[in-house]
Design a protein around this motif. Sequence first.
Motif, PDB file in Angstrom:
ATOM      1  N   LEU A 113       0.847  -1.186   0.000  1.00  0.00           N
ATOM      2  CA  LEU A 113       0.000   0.000   0.000  1.00  0.00           C
ATOM      3  C   LEU A 113       0.884   1.237   0.000  1.00  0.00           C
ATOM      4  O   LEU A 113       1.807   1.346   0.799  1.00  0.00           O
ATOM      5  N   ARG A 114       0.583   2.131  -0.871  1.00  0.00           N
ATOM      6  CA  ARG A 114       1.301   3.403  -0.890  1.00  0.00           C
ATOM      7  C   ARG A 114       0.335   4.461  -0.375  1.00  0.00           C
ATOM      8  O   ARG A 114      -0.684   4.747  -0.998  1.00  0.00           O
ATOM      9  N   LEU A 115       0.657   4.979   0.800  1.00  0.00           N
ATOM     10  CA  LEU A 115      -0.239   5.919   1.461  1.00  0.00           C
ATOM     11  C   LEU A 115       0.372   7.313   1.477  1.00  0.00           C
ATOM     12  O   LEU A 115       1.577   7.462   1.692  1.00  0.00           O
ATOM     13  N   PRO A 116      -0.464   8.313   1.284  1.00  0.00           N
ATOM     14  CA  PRO A 116       0.040   9.680   1.481  1.00  0.00           C
ATOM     15  C   PRO A 116       0.503   9.838   2.934  1.00  0.00           C
ATOM     16  O   PRO A 116       0.028   9.125   3.836  1.00  0.00           O
ATOM     17  N   ASP A 117       1.417  10.756   3.170  1.00  0.00           N
ATOM     18  CA  ASP A 117       1.988  10.924   4.511  1.00  0.00           C
ATOM     19  C   ASP A 117       0.925  11.121   5.585  1.00  0.00           C
ATOM     20  O   ASP A 117       1.026  10.545   6.671  1.00  0.00           O
ATOM     21  N   GLU A 118      -0.116  11.905   5.304  1.00  0.00           N
ATOM     22  CA  GLU A 118      -1.156  12.159   6.313  1.00  0.00           C
ATOM     23  C   GLU A 118      -1.885  10.872   6.684  1.00  0.00           C
ATOM     24  O   GLU A 118      -2.179  10.619   7.852  1.00  0.00           O
ATOM     25  N   VAL A 119      -2.187  10.061   5.691  1.00  0.00           N
ATOM     26  CA  VAL A 119      -2.890   8.801   5.934  1.00  0.00           C
ATOM     27  C   VAL A 119      -1.974   7.829   6.682  1.00  0.00           C
ATOM     28  O   VAL A 119      -2.395   7.151   7.615  1.00  0.00           O
ATOM     29  N   TYR A 120      -0.723   7.766   6.286  1.00  0.00           N
ATOM     30  CA  TYR A 120       0.243   6.904   6.963  1.00  0.00           C
ATOM     31  C   TYR A 120       0.321   7.252   8.447  1.00  0.00           C
ATOM     32  O   TYR A 120       0.278   6.368   9.311  1.00  0.00           O
ATOM     33  N   GLU A 121       0.409   8.534   8.753  1.00  0.00           N
ATOM     34  CA  GLU A 121       0.499   8.975  10.152  1.00  0.00           C
ATOM     35  C   GLU A 121      -0.784   8.648  10.913  1.00  0.00           C
ATOM     36  O   GLU A 121      -0.745   8.259  12.077  1.00  0.00           O
ATOM     37  N   MET A 122      -1.929   8.781  10.259  1.00  0.00           N
ATOM     38  CA  MET A 122      -3.194   8.454  10.889  1.00  0.00           C
ATOM     39  C   MET A 122      -3.258   6.962  11.217  1.00  0.00           C
ATOM     40  O   MET A 122      -3.613   6.566  12.331  1.00  0.00           O
ATOM     41  N   VAL A 123      -2.870   6.123  10.263  1.00  0.00           N
ATOM     42  CA  VAL A 123      -2.868   4.675  10.481  1.00  0.00           C
ATOM     43  C   VAL A 123      -1.889   4.327  11.597  1.00  0.00           C
ATOM     44  O   VAL A 123      -2.200   3.517  12.483  1.00  0.00           O
ATOM     45  N   ARG A 124      -0.742   4.942  11.596  1.00  0.00           N
ATOM     46  CA  ARG A 124       0.252   4.679  12.637  1.00  0.00           C
ATOM     47  C   ARG A 124      -0.306   5.027  14.016  1.00  0.00           C
ATOM     48  O   ARG A 124      -0.174   4.259  14.967  1.00  0.00           O
ATOM     49  N   ARG A 125      -0.984   6.177  14.120  1.00  0.00           N
ATOM     50  CA  ARG A 125      -1.567   6.585  15.404  1.00  0.00           C
ATOM     51  C   ARG A 125      -2.642   5.605  15.865  1.00  0.00           C
ATOM     52  O   ARG A 125      -2.689   5.226  17.034  1.00  0.00           O
ATOM     53  N   TYR A 126      -3.535   5.203  14.955  1.00  0.00           N
ATOM     54  CA  TYR A 126      -4.578   4.240  15.316  1.00  0.00           C
ATOM     55  C   TYR A 126      -3.960   2.920  15.771  1.00  0.00           C
ATOM     56  O   TYR A 126      -4.391   2.335  16.762  1.00  0.00           O
ATOM     57  N   ALA A 127      -2.969   2.445  15.045  1.00  0.00           N
ATOM     58  CA  ALA A 127      -2.323   1.178  15.402  1.00  0.00           C
ATOM     59  C   ALA A 127      -1.649   1.288  16.774  1.00  0.00           C
ATOM     60  O   ALA A 127      -1.786   0.386  17.610  1.00  0.00           O
ATOM     61  N   GLU A 128      -0.959   2.378  17.000  1.00  0.00           N
ATOM     62  CA  GLU A 128      -0.293   2.564  18.289  1.00  0.00           C
ATOM     63  C   GLU A 128      -1.304   2.640  19.428  1.00  0.00           C
ATOM     64  O   GLU A 128      -1.088   2.069  20.494  1.00  0.00           O
ATOM     65  N   SER A 129      -2.435   3.322  19.193  1.00  0.00           N
ATOM     66  CA  SER A 129      -3.438   3.430  20.254  1.00  0.00           C
ATOM     67  C   SER A 129      -4.081   2.075  20.564  1.00  0.00           C
ATOM     68  O   SER A 129      -4.557   1.851  21.674  1.00  0.00           O
ATOM     69  N   ASP A 130      -4.082   1.169  19.597  1.00  0.00           N
ATOM     70  CA  ASP A 130      -4.593  -0.192  19.815  1.00  0.00           C
ATOM     71  C   ASP A 130      -3.479  -1.162  20.192  1.00  0.00           C
ATOM     72  O   ASP A 130      -3.719  -2.369  20.288  1.00  0.00           O
ATOM     73  N   ALA A 131      -2.263  -0.655  20.381  1.00  0.00           N
ATOM     74  CA  ALA A 131      -1.098  -1.471  20.741  1.00  0.00           C
ATOM     75  C   ALA A 131      -0.884  -2.608  19.742  1.00  0.00           C
ATOM     76  O   ALA A 131      -0.679  -3.764  20.111  1.00  0.00           O
ATOM     77  N   GLN A 132      -0.968  -2.272  18.463  1.00  0.00           N
ATOM     78  CA  GLN A 132      -0.770  -3.246  17.389  1.00  0.00           C
ATOM     79  C   GLN A 132       0.251  -2.697  16.404  1.00  0.00           C
ATOM     80  O   GLN A 132       0.471  -1.491  16.336  1.00  0.00           O
ATOM     81  N   SER A 133       0.800  -3.610  15.625  1.00  0.00           N
ATOM     82  CA  SER A 133       1.634  -3.154  14.518  1.00  0.00           C
ATOM     83  C   SER A 133       0.713  -2.561  13.456  1.00  0.00           C
ATOM     84  O   SER A 133      -0.493  -2.851  13.428  1.00  0.00           O
ATOM     85  N   MET A 134       1.252  -1.760  12.590  1.00  0.00           N
ATOM     86  CA  MET A 134       0.444  -1.190  11.504  1.00  0.00           C
ATOM     87  C   MET A 134      -0.120  -2.300  10.629  1.00  0.00           C
ATOM     88  O   MET A 134      -1.272  -2.239  10.206  1.00  0.00           O
ATOM     89  N   ASN A 135       0.697  -3.313  10.346  1.00  0.00           N
ATOM     90  CA  ASN A 135       0.228  -4.420   9.508  1.00  0.00           C
ATOM     91  C   ASN A 135      -0.956  -5.134  10.147  1.00  0.00           C
ATOM     92  O   ASN A 135      -1.946  -5.441   9.484  1.00  0.00           O
ATOM     93  N   ALA A 136      -0.858  -5.414  11.455  1.00  0.00           N
ATOM     94  CA  ALA A 136      -1.947  -6.102  12.146  1.00  0.00           C
ATOM     95  C   ALA A 136      -3.202  -5.235  12.174  1.00  0.00           C
ATOM     96  O   ALA A 136      -4.314  -5.729  11.997  1.00  0.00           O
ATOM     97  N   TRP A 137      -3.035  -3.937  12.387  1.00  0.00           N
ATOM     98  CA  TRP A 137      -4.193  -3.036  12.442  1.00  0.00           C
ATOM     99  C   TRP A 137      -4.888  -2.995  11.084  1.00  0.00           C
ATOM    100  O   TRP A 137      -6.112  -3.090  11.010  1.00  0.00           O
ATOM    101  N   ILE A 138      -4.115  -2.847  10.011  1.00  0.00           N
ATOM    102  CA  ILE A 138      -4.701  -2.806   8.665  1.00  0.00           C
ATOM    103  C   ILE A 138      -5.368  -4.142   8.340  1.00  0.00           C
ATOM    104  O   ILE A 138      -6.457  -4.183   7.778  1.00  0.00           O
ATOM    105  N   GLU A 139      -4.736  -5.250   8.730  1.00  0.00           N
ATOM    106  CA  GLU A 139      -5.321  -6.569   8.475  1.00  0.00           C
ATOM    107  C   GLU A 139      -6.665  -6.710   9.176  1.00  0.00           C
ATOM    108  O   GLU A 139      -7.626  -7.238   8.608  1.00  0.00           O
TER     109      GLU A 139
END
Length: 76
Positions: free
Chosen positions: A7-33
């Motif tokens: 997945l190629r994400l714009p920087d804003e989307v990447y940061e949003m996904v990273r924040r959501y994953a971190e808040s759920d204590a998951q890796s970005m891959n696990a959160w997206i999955e």
Amino acid sequence: MARTITLRLPDEVYEMVRRYAESDAQSMNAWIESLVDGEDMRRRCAAHEEWLVSRPEHVRRAEAWADGNLDELAGR
């Protein structure tokens, strides 16, 4: 066999996904999955509902069968 999708994400989307994953204590891959799994389930349920709506005779038969099972359980 597992497939890899890039997945190629714009920087804003990447940061949003990273924040959501971190808040759920998951890796970005696990959160997206988990997000993709949820969407897959939603689509499967919608397709099942569409199938049921187009086949009311099957729904009636299934409900009658379920009612019979409940009656049998109540009699035990």
